[in-house]
Design a protein around this motif. Structure first.
Motif, PDB file in Angstrom:
ATOM      1  N   ALA A 293     -28.449   3.108  88.149  1.00  0.00           N
ATOM      2  CA  ALA A 293     -28.145   2.406  86.899  1.00  0.00           C
ATOM      3  C   ALA A 293     -27.436   1.084  87.178  1.00  0.00           C
ATOM      4  CB  ALA A 293     -27.274   3.288  86.002  1.00  0.00           C
ATOM      5  N   LEU A 294     -26.501   1.077  88.133  1.00  0.00           N
ATOM      6  CA  LEU A 294     -25.776  -0.148  88.478  1.00  0.00           C
ATOM      7  C   LEU A 294     -26.724  -1.206  89.023  1.00  0.00           C
ATOM      8  CD1 LEU A 294     -23.172  -1.763  89.012  1.00  0.00           C
ATOM      9  CD2 LEU A 294     -23.018  -0.589  91.215  1.00  0.00           C
ATOM     10  N   LEU A 295     -27.608  -0.824  89.938  1.00  0.00           N
ATOM     11  CA  LEU A 295     -28.538  -1.790  90.521  1.00  0.00           C
ATOM     12  C   LEU A 295     -29.499  -2.318  89.460  1.00  0.00           C
ATOM     13  CD1 LEU A 295     -29.365  -0.067  93.934  1.00  0.00           C
ATOM     14  CD2 LEU A 295     -27.701  -1.876  93.454  1.00  0.00           C
TER      15      LEU A 295
ATOM     16  N   THR B  20     -28.845  -2.614  86.253  1.00  0.00           N
ATOM     17  CA  THR B  20     -28.080  -3.511  85.383  1.00  0.00           C
ATOM     18  C   THR B  20     -27.864  -4.860  86.050  1.00  0.00           C
ATOM     19  OG1 THR B  20     -26.960  -1.631  84.360  1.00  0.00           O
ATOM     20  CG2 THR B  20     -25.927  -3.783  84.114  1.00  0.00           C
ATOM     21  N   ILE B  21     -27.485  -4.849  87.322  1.00  0.00           N
ATOM     22  CA  ILE B  21     -27.268  -6.106  88.040  1.00  0.00           C
ATOM     23  C   ILE B  21     -28.567  -6.899  88.139  1.00  0.00           C
ATOM     24  CG2 ILE B  21     -26.689  -7.098  90.293  1.00  0.00           C
ATOM     25  CD1 ILE B  21     -24.687  -4.853  90.657  1.00  0.00           C
ATOM     26  N   ASN B  22     -29.656  -6.208  88.445  1.00  0.00           N
ATOM     27  CA  ASN B  22     -30.942  -6.887  88.601  1.00  0.00           C
ATOM     28  C   ASN B  22     -31.415  -7.503  87.289  1.00  0.00           C
ATOM     29  OD1 ASN B  22     -33.387  -7.551  90.102  1.00  0.00           O
ATOM     30  ND2 ASN B  22     -34.390  -5.997  88.856  1.00  0.00           N
ATOM     31  N   GLY B  23     -31.184  -6.820  86.177  1.00  0.00           N
ATOM     32  CA  GLY B  23     -31.685  -7.300  84.899  1.00  0.00           C
ATOM     33  C   GLY B  23     -30.740  -8.206  84.147  1.00  0.00           C
ATOM     34  N   ARG B  24     -29.407  -8.058  84.391  1.00  0.00           N
ATOM     35  CA  ARG B  24     -28.435  -8.779  83.575  1.00  0.00           C
ATOM     36  C   ARG B  24     -27.625  -9.816  84.332  1.00  0.00           C
ATOM     37  NH1 ARG B  24     -31.166  -7.809  79.520  1.00  0.00           N
ATOM     38  NH2 ARG B  24     -31.468  -5.618  79.044  1.00  0.00           N
ATOM     39  N   ALA B  25     -27.516  -9.682  85.646  1.00  0.00           N
ATOM     40  CA  ALA B  25     -26.620 -10.555  86.390  1.00  0.00           C
ATOM     41  C   ALA B  25     -27.345 -11.570  87.259  1.00  0.00           C
ATOM     42  CB  ALA B  25     -25.687  -9.707  87.269  1.00  0.00           C
ATOM     43  N   ILE B  26     -28.423 -11.161  87.926  1.00  0.00           N
ATOM     44  CA  ILE B  26     -29.110 -12.058  88.841  1.00  0.00           C
ATOM     45  C   ILE B  26     -30.024 -12.983  88.053  1.00  0.00           C
ATOM     46  CG2 ILE B  26     -30.642 -12.199  90.827  1.00  0.00           C
ATOM     47  CD1 ILE B  26     -29.709  -9.475  91.688  1.00  0.00           C
ATOM     48  N   SER B  27     -29.907 -14.272  88.304  1.00  0.00           N
ATOM     49  CA  SER B  27     -30.704 -15.259  87.585  1.00  0.00           C
ATOM     50  C   SER B  27     -32.186 -15.050  87.836  1.00  0.00           C
ATOM     51  CB  SER B  27     -30.300 -16.668  88.024  1.00  0.00           C
ATOM     52  OG  SER B  27     -31.187 -17.635  87.482  1.00  0.00           O
ATOM     53  N   PRO B  28     -33.039 -15.273  86.839  1.00  0.00           N
ATOM     54  CA  PRO B  28     -34.490 -15.130  87.045  1.00  0.00           C
ATOM     55  C   PRO B  28     -35.023 -16.074  88.114  1.00  0.00           C
ATOM     56  CG  PRO B  28     -33.966 -15.210  84.702  1.00  0.00           C
ATOM     57  CD  PRO B  28     -32.706 -15.548  85.431  1.00  0.00           C
ATOM     58  N   GLY B  29     -34.290 -17.139  88.422  1.00  0.00           N
ATOM     59  CA  GLY B  29     -34.757 -18.099  89.413  1.00  0.00           C
ATOM     60  C   GLY B  29     -34.521 -17.675  90.846  1.00  0.00           C
ATOM     61  N   ILE B  30     -33.784 -16.577  91.066  1.00  0.00           N
ATOM     62  CA  ILE B  30     -33.507 -16.108  92.423  1.00  0.00           C
ATOM     63  C   ILE B  30     -34.777 -15.512  93.041  1.00  0.00           C
ATOM     64  CG2 ILE B  30     -32.161 -14.498  93.814  1.00  0.00           C
ATOM     65  CD1 ILE B  30     -30.511 -16.757  92.749  1.00  0.00           C
ATOM     66  N   SER B  31     -35.077 -15.872  94.280  1.00  0.00           N
ATOM     67  CA  SER B  31     -36.284 -15.377  94.942  1.00  0.00           C
ATOM     68  C   SER B  31     -36.177 -13.872  95.197  1.00  0.00           C
ATOM     69  CB  SER B  31     -36.505 -16.109  96.262  1.00  0.00           C
ATOM     70  OG  SER B  31     -35.453 -15.834  97.176  1.00  0.00           O
ATOM     71  N   ARG B  32     -37.323 -13.240  95.374  1.00  0.00           N
ATOM     72  CA  ARG B  32     -37.358 -11.799  95.553  1.00  0.00           C
ATOM     73  C   ARG B  32     -36.588 -11.329  96.788  1.00  0.00           C
ATOM     74  NH1 ARG B  32     -40.428  -7.660  93.583  1.00  0.00           N
ATOM     75  NH2 ARG B  32     -40.779  -5.875  94.957  1.00  0.00           N
TER      76      ARG B  32
ATOM     77  N   HIS C 133     -23.323  -3.607  76.433  1.00  0.00           N
ATOM     78  CA  HIS C 133     -24.088  -2.601  77.151  1.00  0.00           C
ATOM     79  C   HIS C 133     -23.166  -1.490  77.639  1.00  0.00           C
ATOM     80  CE1 HIS C 133     -23.081  -4.177  81.300  1.00  0.00           C
ATOM     81  NE2 HIS C 133     -22.847  -5.235  80.575  1.00  0.00           N
ATOM     82  N   ILE C 134     -23.753  -0.346  77.903  1.00  0.00           N
ATOM     83  CA  ILE C 134     -22.998   0.875  78.162  1.00  0.00           C
ATOM     84  C   ILE C 134     -22.123   0.752  79.406  1.00  0.00           C
ATOM     85  CG2 ILE C 134     -23.174   3.327  78.712  1.00  0.00           C
ATOM     86  CD1 ILE C 134     -23.840   2.718  75.815  1.00  0.00           C
ATOM     87  N   TRP C 135     -22.718   0.393  80.533  1.00  0.00           N
ATOM     88  CA  TRP C 135     -21.961   0.406  81.784  1.00  0.00           C
ATOM     89  C   TRP C 135     -20.909  -0.686  81.837  1.00  0.00           C
ATOM     90  CZ3 TRP C 135     -22.165   4.903  83.389  1.00  0.00           C
ATOM     91  CH2 TRP C 135     -23.338   5.645  83.444  1.00  0.00           C
ATOM     92  N   GLY C 136     -21.154  -1.806  81.182  1.00  0.00           N
ATOM     93  CA  GLY C 136     -20.120  -2.833  81.117  1.00  0.00           C
ATOM     94  C   GLY C 136     -18.902  -2.350  80.353  1.00  0.00           C
ATOM     95  N   ALA C 137     -19.146  -1.589  79.273  1.00  0.00           N
ATOM     96  CA  ALA C 137     -18.034  -1.041  78.504  1.00  0.00           C
ATOM     97  C   ALA C 137     -17.252   0.000  79.298  1.00  0.00           C
ATOM     98  CB  ALA C 137     -18.548  -0.430  77.197  1.00  0.00           C
ATOM     99  N   VAL C 138     -17.986   0.843  80.048  1.00  0.00           N
ATOM    100  CA  VAL C 138     -17.315   1.844  80.881  1.00  0.00           C
ATOM    101  C   VAL C 138     -16.449   1.154  81.934  1.00  0.00           C
ATOM    102  CG1 VAL C 138     -17.677   3.694  82.549  1.00  0.00           C
ATOM    103  CG2 VAL C 138     -19.081   3.593  80.488  1.00  0.00           C
TER     104      VAL C 138
END
Length: 411
Positions: free
Chosen positions: A215-217, A219-231, A360-365
């Motif tokens: 869940a953490l990975l 969340t980070i992949n979808g909410r924290a890492i910019s879409p412009g970052i390479s794979r 979001h859930i995990w940010g609140a936790v």
């Protein structure tokens, strides 16, 4: 046929419910803004918490990182954390529920009173208490969606009524403390819902850790890492996070110390995260919270989803009250009333913890636990516990202000 738009209330934080997939028209703007401002917005608050904990380690010594003490505080904070989850769902739909803490207090009193005074089996008492709390949420939803009463006023009035009902039912605040010889509470009730000493089996704890890691990975992949970052860079960041977290878990030995009530909470949080992230219900909740008129035009039942959000908040308040009563082993009128401010502080911290302004859930936790540990660190350092509400209020203001300021500067 679409529902009538409720209240025409804009999102609580502008942009708090962003689309997961940026349109071609806006993608270049987002990528161009993925500089220092976005990095500060995403990682400023986590870095601040990390800095505070480093200062605590230097100030208080290594005892601050005693995993047993931190897990004890986690276990004690479970009822407040569950209330926070309900607050997050309501905020996600663009509404406030100011009755959740009073609802939890009444549920906690009801579950003990039904079992002790009326000899109702504990499992039935739990179901009744949670059902009553859910009914309160349904009433809140009716007042907001059908009577078109502002959510602040409606839930504030409901909270006041619950406070009064609690005093009436408790005969003016009289507590109930079952003794081991006088109709005692079932052992399983306290051991599973309220005891820090009842440690979960290691395989169960390991499974929960792995699920939380996934869940953490995500969340980070979808909410924290910019879409412009390479794979490759994206994969490297996620692997580094996984290694750090799993290494910390292994070094701390917490797998053998996690209590059952913490496992129950984490399982509940995971279910809610899946519900809000992967289901049509969750996407509709965010859509209504972002723009109720647009959601209505898209065929989403605005009134239905708003009411369901209030019902979820009520049910979670009921669960929180039951777990608080189990932890205390008694019925105390108003026991959860003080959890309202910490719940909202933790919920709004979710918008600035590894997030682009989204509830979001995990940010609140994470935010709620961070506040818990900050307060305990200050108390251990000699600061009076009475400062806890001051800290929570300041954090609530700071979280909203920080999110707004950084977002405006990013434009």
């Amino acid at each position: 046929m679409t529902d009538k738009v409720i209240g025409e209330t804009p999102a609580l934080l502008e942009g708090s419910i962003p689309s997961d997939t940026p349109s071609p028209k806006t993608s270049r703007v987002r990528l161009a803004g993925a500089g220092p401002t976005e990095l500060i917005s995403l990682f400023g608050s986590p870095a601040l918490f990390l800095l505070i904990f480093i200062v605590f380690a230097a100030w208080l010594g290594g005892d601050f990182y005693d995993s047993s003490l931190r897990l004890l505080e986690f276990s004690q904070a479970v009822p407040a954390l569950i209330i926070t989850l309900g607050v997050v769902i309501c905020l996600s739909v663009g509404q406030f529920d100011l009755s959740v803490a009073y609802n939890a207090s009444l549920a906690g009193y009801i579950v003990i009173a039904l079992n002790y005074r009326h000899n109702i089996p504990m499992w039935a008492s739990i179901l009744i208490a949670v059902a009553v709390a859910g009914l309160v949420g349904l009433v809140n939803g009716f007042l907001v969606t059908k009577m078109h009463i502002n959510a602040f006023i409606a839930t504030l009035g409901t909270g006041g009524a619950l406070l009064g009902l609690g005093r009436v039912y408790s005969d003016g605040g009289t507590g109930i403390t079952p003794s081991p010889t006088d109709n005692p509470l079932p052992e399983w009730f306290r051991e599973y819902f309220g005891s820090f000493q009842n440690v979960a089996a290691a395989p169960v704890a390991i499974a929960v850790v792995l699920v939380l890691m996934a869940a953490l990975l995500h969340t980070i992949n979808g909410r924290a890492i910019s879409p412009g970052i390479s794979r490759p860079v994206r994969i490297g960041i996620l692997l580094a996070v996984a290694v750090l977290v799993l290494g910390g878990v292994a070094a701390s030995g917490i797998v053998d110390k996690v209590s059952v009530n913490v496992i129950i909470f984490l399982a509940l949080a995971t279910l809610l995260w899946v519900l809000m992230t992967y289901t049509t219900f969750g996407r509709n909740i965010y859509a209504v919270g972002s723009n109720p008129r647009a959601a209505s035009y898209a065929g989403i039942g605005v009134a239905k989803h708003t009411t369901m959000a209030f019902v979820f908040a009520g049910l979670l308040a009921g669960v929180a009250g039951v777990m608080l009563a189990a932890a205390q082993g008694s019925a105390i009128q108003g026991a959860a009333d003080g959890y309202l401010l910490p719940a909202y502080a933790g919920a709004f911290l979710a918008t600035v913890l590894i997030s682009r302004g989204r509830f979001h859930i995990w940010g609140a936790v994470a935010g709620s636990l961070g506040l818990t540990y900050v307060s305990s660190g200050l108390v251990a350092g000699g600061i009076s516990y009475t400062w806890a509400d001051v800290i929570n209020g300041a954090v609530l203001i700071g979280a909203v202000a920080f999110s707004s300021i950084v977002r405006k500067s990013g434009r």
